[in-house]
Design a protein around this motif. Structure first.
Motif, PDB file in Angstrom:
ATOM      1  N   VAL A  44       0.862  -1.189   0.000  1.00  0.00           N
ATOM      2  CA  VAL A  44       0.000   0.000   0.000  1.00  0.00           C
ATOM      3  C   VAL A  44       0.896   1.236   0.000  1.00  0.00           C
ATOM      4  CG1 VAL A  44      -1.782   1.279   1.244  1.00  0.00           C
ATOM      5  CG2 VAL A  44      -1.749  -1.214   1.387  1.00  0.00           C
ATOM      6  N   THR A  45       0.545   2.214  -0.821  1.00  0.00           N
ATOM      7  CA  THR A  45       1.214   3.515  -0.822  1.00  0.00           C
ATOM      8  C   THR A  45       0.197   4.545  -0.355  1.00  0.00           C
ATOM      9  OG1 THR A  45       2.653   2.835  -2.641  1.00  0.00           O
ATOM     10  CG2 THR A  45       2.420   5.193  -2.261  1.00  0.00           C
ATOM     11  N   VAL A  46       0.604   5.372   0.616  1.00  0.00           N
ATOM     12  CA  VAL A  46      -0.343   6.290   1.232  1.00  0.00           C
ATOM     13  C   VAL A  46       0.405   7.519   1.745  1.00  0.00           C
ATOM     14  CG1 VAL A  46      -0.172   5.149   3.492  1.00  0.00           C
ATOM     15  CG2 VAL A  46      -2.270   6.347   2.891  1.00  0.00           C
ATOM     16  N   THR A  47      -0.303   8.642   1.851  1.00  0.00           N
ATOM     17  CA  THR A  47       0.292   9.821   2.485  1.00  0.00           C
ATOM     18  C   THR A  47       0.091   9.714   4.002  1.00  0.00           C
ATOM     19  OG1 THR A  47      -1.736  11.132   2.401  1.00  0.00           O
ATOM     20  CG2 THR A  47      -0.247  11.264   0.484  1.00  0.00           C
ATOM     21  N   ALA A  48       0.924  10.426   4.739  1.00  0.00           N
ATOM     22  CA  ALA A  48       0.788  10.442   6.196  1.00  0.00           C
ATOM     23  C   ALA A  48      -0.593  10.967   6.591  1.00  0.00           C
ATOM     24  CB  ALA A  48       1.892  11.297   6.813  1.00  0.00           C
ATOM     25  N   ASP A  49      -1.062  12.004   5.898  1.00  0.00           N
ATOM     26  CA  ASP A  49      -2.368  12.580   6.202  1.00  0.00           C
ATOM     27  C   ASP A  49      -3.498  11.559   6.026  1.00  0.00           C
ATOM     28  OD1 ASP A  49      -4.017  14.769   6.987  1.00  0.00           O
ATOM     29  OD2 ASP A  49      -4.565  15.083   4.889  1.00  0.00           O
ATOM     30  N   LYS A  50      -3.461  10.819   4.926  1.00  0.00           N
ATOM     31  CA  LYS A  50      -4.504   9.816   4.654  1.00  0.00           C
ATOM     32  C   LYS A  50      -4.433   8.672   5.667  1.00  0.00           C
ATOM     33  CE  LYS A  50      -7.267   7.348   1.658  1.00  0.00           C
ATOM     34  NZ  LYS A  50      -8.304   6.808   2.529  1.00  0.00           N
ATOM     35  N   LEU A  51      -3.220   8.219   5.983  1.00  0.00           N
ATOM     36  CA  LEU A  51      -3.056   7.129   6.944  1.00  0.00           C
ATOM     37  C   LEU A  51      -3.620   7.523   8.308  1.00  0.00           C
ATOM     38  CD1 LEU A  51      -1.801   4.306   7.532  1.00  0.00           C
ATOM     39  CD2 LEU A  51       0.322   5.497   8.081  1.00  0.00           C
ATOM     40  N   ILE A  52      -3.278   8.715   8.755  1.00  0.00           N
ATOM     41  CA  ILE A  52      -3.778   9.195  10.045  1.00  0.00           C
ATOM     42  C   ILE A  52      -5.290   9.393  10.006  1.00  0.00           C
ATOM     43  CG2 ILE A  52      -3.732  11.168  11.621  1.00  0.00           C
ATOM     44  CD1 ILE A  52      -0.710  11.412  10.884  1.00  0.00           C
ATOM     45  N   LYS A  53      -5.796   9.961   8.931  1.00  0.00           N
ATOM     46  CA  LYS A  53      -7.248  10.161   8.798  1.00  0.00           C
ATOM     47  C   LYS A  53      -7.987   8.832   8.844  1.00  0.00           C
ATOM     48  CE  LYS A  53     -10.788  12.232   5.796  1.00  0.00           C
ATOM     49  NZ  LYS A  53     -11.760  11.260   6.187  1.00  0.00           N
ATOM     50  N   ASP A  54      -7.467   7.832   8.119  1.00  0.00           N
ATOM     51  CA  ASP A  54      -8.114   6.514   8.119  1.00  0.00           C
ATOM     52  C   ASP A  54      -8.156   5.926   9.527  1.00  0.00           C
ATOM     53  OD1 ASP A  54      -8.550   6.709   5.398  1.00  0.00           O
ATOM     54  OD2 ASP A  54      -6.906   5.368   4.836  1.00  0.00           O
ATOM     55  N   TYR A  55      -7.054   6.053  10.278  1.00  0.00           N
ATOM     56  CA  TYR A  55      -7.039   5.531  11.647  1.00  0.00           C
ATOM     57  C   TYR A  55      -7.941   6.341  12.569  1.00  0.00           C
ATOM     58  CZ  TYR A  55      -3.864   1.609  11.446  1.00  0.00           C
ATOM     59  OH  TYR A  55      -3.333   0.369  11.202  1.00  0.00           O
ATOM     60  N   VAL A  99       8.533  15.703   7.453  1.00  0.00           N
ATOM     61  CA  VAL A  99       9.183  15.324   8.703  1.00  0.00           C
ATOM     62  C   VAL A  99       8.923  16.391   9.764  1.00  0.00           C
ATOM     63  CG1 VAL A  99      11.390  14.825   9.818  1.00  0.00           C
ATOM     64  CG2 VAL A  99      10.968  14.030   7.474  1.00  0.00           C
ATOM     65  N   ALA A 100       8.336  15.949  10.879  1.00  0.00           N
ATOM     66  CA  ALA A 100       8.061  16.841  12.003  1.00  0.00           C
ATOM     67  C   ALA A 100       9.188  16.791  13.029  1.00  0.00           C
ATOM     68  CB  ALA A 100       6.747  16.472  12.669  1.00  0.00           C
ATOM     69  N   GLU A 101       9.745  15.592  13.234  1.00  0.00           N
ATOM     70  CA  GLU A 101      10.821  15.410  14.216  1.00  0.00           C
ATOM     71  C   GLU A 101      11.738  14.291  13.762  1.00  0.00           C
ATOM     72  OE1 GLU A 101       9.788  15.086  18.466  1.00  0.00           O
ATOM     73  OE2 GLU A 101       7.741  15.579  17.860  1.00  0.00           O
ATOM     74  N   ILE A 102      12.992  14.374  14.215  1.00  0.00           N
ATOM     75  CA  ILE A 102      13.979  13.328  13.982  1.00  0.00           C
ATOM     76  C   ILE A 102      14.672  13.095  15.317  1.00  0.00           C
ATOM     77  CG2 ILE A 102      16.006  12.623  12.646  1.00  0.00           C
ATOM     78  CD1 ILE A 102      15.189  15.063  10.745  1.00  0.00           C
ATOM     79  N   LYS A 103      14.678  11.842  15.784  1.00  0.00           N
ATOM     80  CA  LYS A 103      15.303  11.561  17.074  1.00  0.00           C
ATOM     81  C   LYS A 103      15.716  10.097  17.144  1.00  0.00           C
ATOM     82  CE  LYS A 103      10.694  11.154  19.167  1.00  0.00           C
ATOM     83  NZ  LYS A 103       9.841  11.681  20.224  1.00  0.00           N
ATOM     84  N   LYS A 104      16.188   9.663  18.304  1.00  0.00           N
ATOM     85  CA  LYS A 104      16.533   8.264  18.549  1.00  0.00           C
ATOM     86  C   LYS A 104      15.718   7.762  19.730  1.00  0.00           C
ATOM     87  CE  LYS A 104      21.343   7.992  17.022  1.00  0.00           C
ATOM     88  NZ  LYS A 104      22.705   7.653  17.458  1.00  0.00           N
ATOM     89  N   ASP A 105      15.408   6.468  19.730  1.00  0.00           N
ATOM     90  CA  ASP A 105      14.738   5.897  20.890  1.00  0.00           C
ATOM     91  C   ASP A 105      15.796   5.405  21.882  1.00  0.00           C
ATOM     92  OD1 ASP A 105      15.636   3.415  19.969  1.00  0.00           O
ATOM     93  OD2 ASP A 105      13.653   2.617  19.580  1.00  0.00           O
ATOM     94  N   LEU A 146       6.405  11.749  11.025  1.00  0.00           N
ATOM     95  CA  LEU A 146       5.811  12.455   9.889  1.00  0.00           C
ATOM     96  C   LEU A 146       4.527  13.104  10.351  1.00  0.00           C
ATOM     97  CD1 LEU A 146       6.241   9.759   7.076  1.00  0.00           C
ATOM     98  CD2 LEU A 146       7.871  11.486   7.858  1.00  0.00           C
ATOM     99  N   LYS A 147       4.361  14.367   9.989  1.00  0.00           N
ATOM    100  CA  LYS A 147       3.170  15.083  10.430  1.00  0.00           C
ATOM    101  C   LYS A 147       2.117  15.103   9.339  1.00  0.00           C
ATOM    102  CE  LYS A 147       4.702  19.804   9.385  1.00  0.00           C
ATOM    103  NZ  LYS A 147       4.952  21.116   9.990  1.00  0.00           N
ATOM    104  N   ALA A 148       0.934  15.378   9.777  1.00  0.00           N
ATOM    105  CA  ALA A 148      -0.179  15.555   8.860  1.00  0.00           C
ATOM    106  C   ALA A 148      -0.811  16.905   9.176  1.00  0.00           C
ATOM    107  CB  ALA A 148      -1.205  14.441   9.043  1.00  0.00           C
ATOM    108  N   PRO A 149      -1.181  17.651   8.155  1.00  0.00           N
ATOM    109  CA  PRO A 149      -1.784  18.960   8.396  1.00  0.00           C
ATOM    110  C   PRO A 149      -3.026  18.861   9.289  1.00  0.00           C
ATOM    111  CG  PRO A 149      -1.339  18.640   6.062  1.00  0.00           C
ATOM    112  CD  PRO A 149      -1.092  17.324   6.743  1.00  0.00           C
ATOM    113  N   LYS A 150      -3.106  19.775  10.239  1.00  0.00           N
ATOM    114  CA  LYS A 150      -4.285  19.902  11.109  1.00  0.00           C
ATOM    115  C   LYS A 150      -4.543  18.663  11.967  1.00  0.00           C
ATOM    116  CE  LYS A 150      -6.459  22.930   7.756  1.00  0.00           C
ATOM    117  NZ  LYS A 150      -7.568  23.126   6.850  1.00  0.00           N
ATOM    118  N   VAL A 159       2.813  10.026  12.280  1.00  0.00           N
ATOM    119  CA  VAL A 159       3.233   8.690  11.875  1.00  0.00           C
ATOM    120  C   VAL A 159       4.631   8.503  12.448  1.00  0.00           C
ATOM    121  CG1 VAL A 159       3.709   7.110   9.977  1.00  0.00           C
ATOM    122  CG2 VAL A 159       1.842   8.765   9.772  1.00  0.00           C
ATOM    123  N   HIS A 160       4.765   7.524  13.339  1.00  0.00           N
ATOM    124  CA  HIS A 160       6.009   7.241  14.065  1.00  0.00           C
ATOM    125  C   HIS A 160       6.731   6.119  13.322  1.00  0.00           C
ATOM    126  CE1 HIS A 160       8.371   5.283  17.290  1.00  0.00           C
ATOM    127  NE2 HIS A 160       8.431   6.497  17.813  1.00  0.00           N
TER     128      HIS A 160
END
Length: 135
Positions: free
Chosen positions: A36-47, A69-75, A84-88, A93-94
């Motif tokens: 499946v190919t999807v945008t972060a916005d669509k994936l978040i909206k679907d969930y 990309v909203a943030e870049i870090k290490k666990d 990855l952020k989605a508008p509004k 998406v982690h």
């Protein structure tokens, strides 16, 4: 003292088990085509709209997610994380990336548009992907 030892043992076990599953997720990502190919916005909206339906569509599948990309870090285990952020939307998406992708992730900047291939793990706060490889 015994409680500290118990906590340390539990944390060590969780990290060790997590590493084993990370290896399995990376193997799945590498050995399978994108389902499946999807945008972060669509994936978040679907969930957000229907988590049960979204799990049927995405969970345990190798997906490609594109977004900003909203943030870049290490666990705690040293794995690179891309959020990855989605508008509004406050949910992100982690994307837990493989350690071997660290040099690639280091070249990514906040605000960049990226596509990440990984295994969708479902939603727990954020929508989570494991075994991720930035494309």
């Amino acid at each position: 003292m015994k409680s500290y030892l118990a906590v340390f043992t539990l944390v060590f076990a969780l990290v060790f088990v997590g590493c084993a599953s990370d290896k399995e997720l990376l193997k799945k990502t590498k050995s399978n085509d994108i389902e499946v190919t999807v945008t972060a916005d669509k994936l978040i909206k679907d969930y957000k709209d229907n988590e049960v339906k979204a799990d049927d569509m995405y969970k345990d599948k190798v997906i490609a997610v594109s977004g900003e990309v909203a943030e870049i870090k290490k666990d705690l285990g040293g794995f690179p994380i891309l959020l990855l952020k989605a508008p509004k939307r406050w949910i992100k998406v982690h994307c837990k990336c493989a350690k071997e992708t660290s040099s690639k992730v280091a070249k990514i900047n906040k605000g960049d548009k990226v596509t990440v291939k990984g295994v969708c793990l479902g939603k727990l706060g954020n929508v989570n992907l494991g075994g991720c490889i930035p494309q």
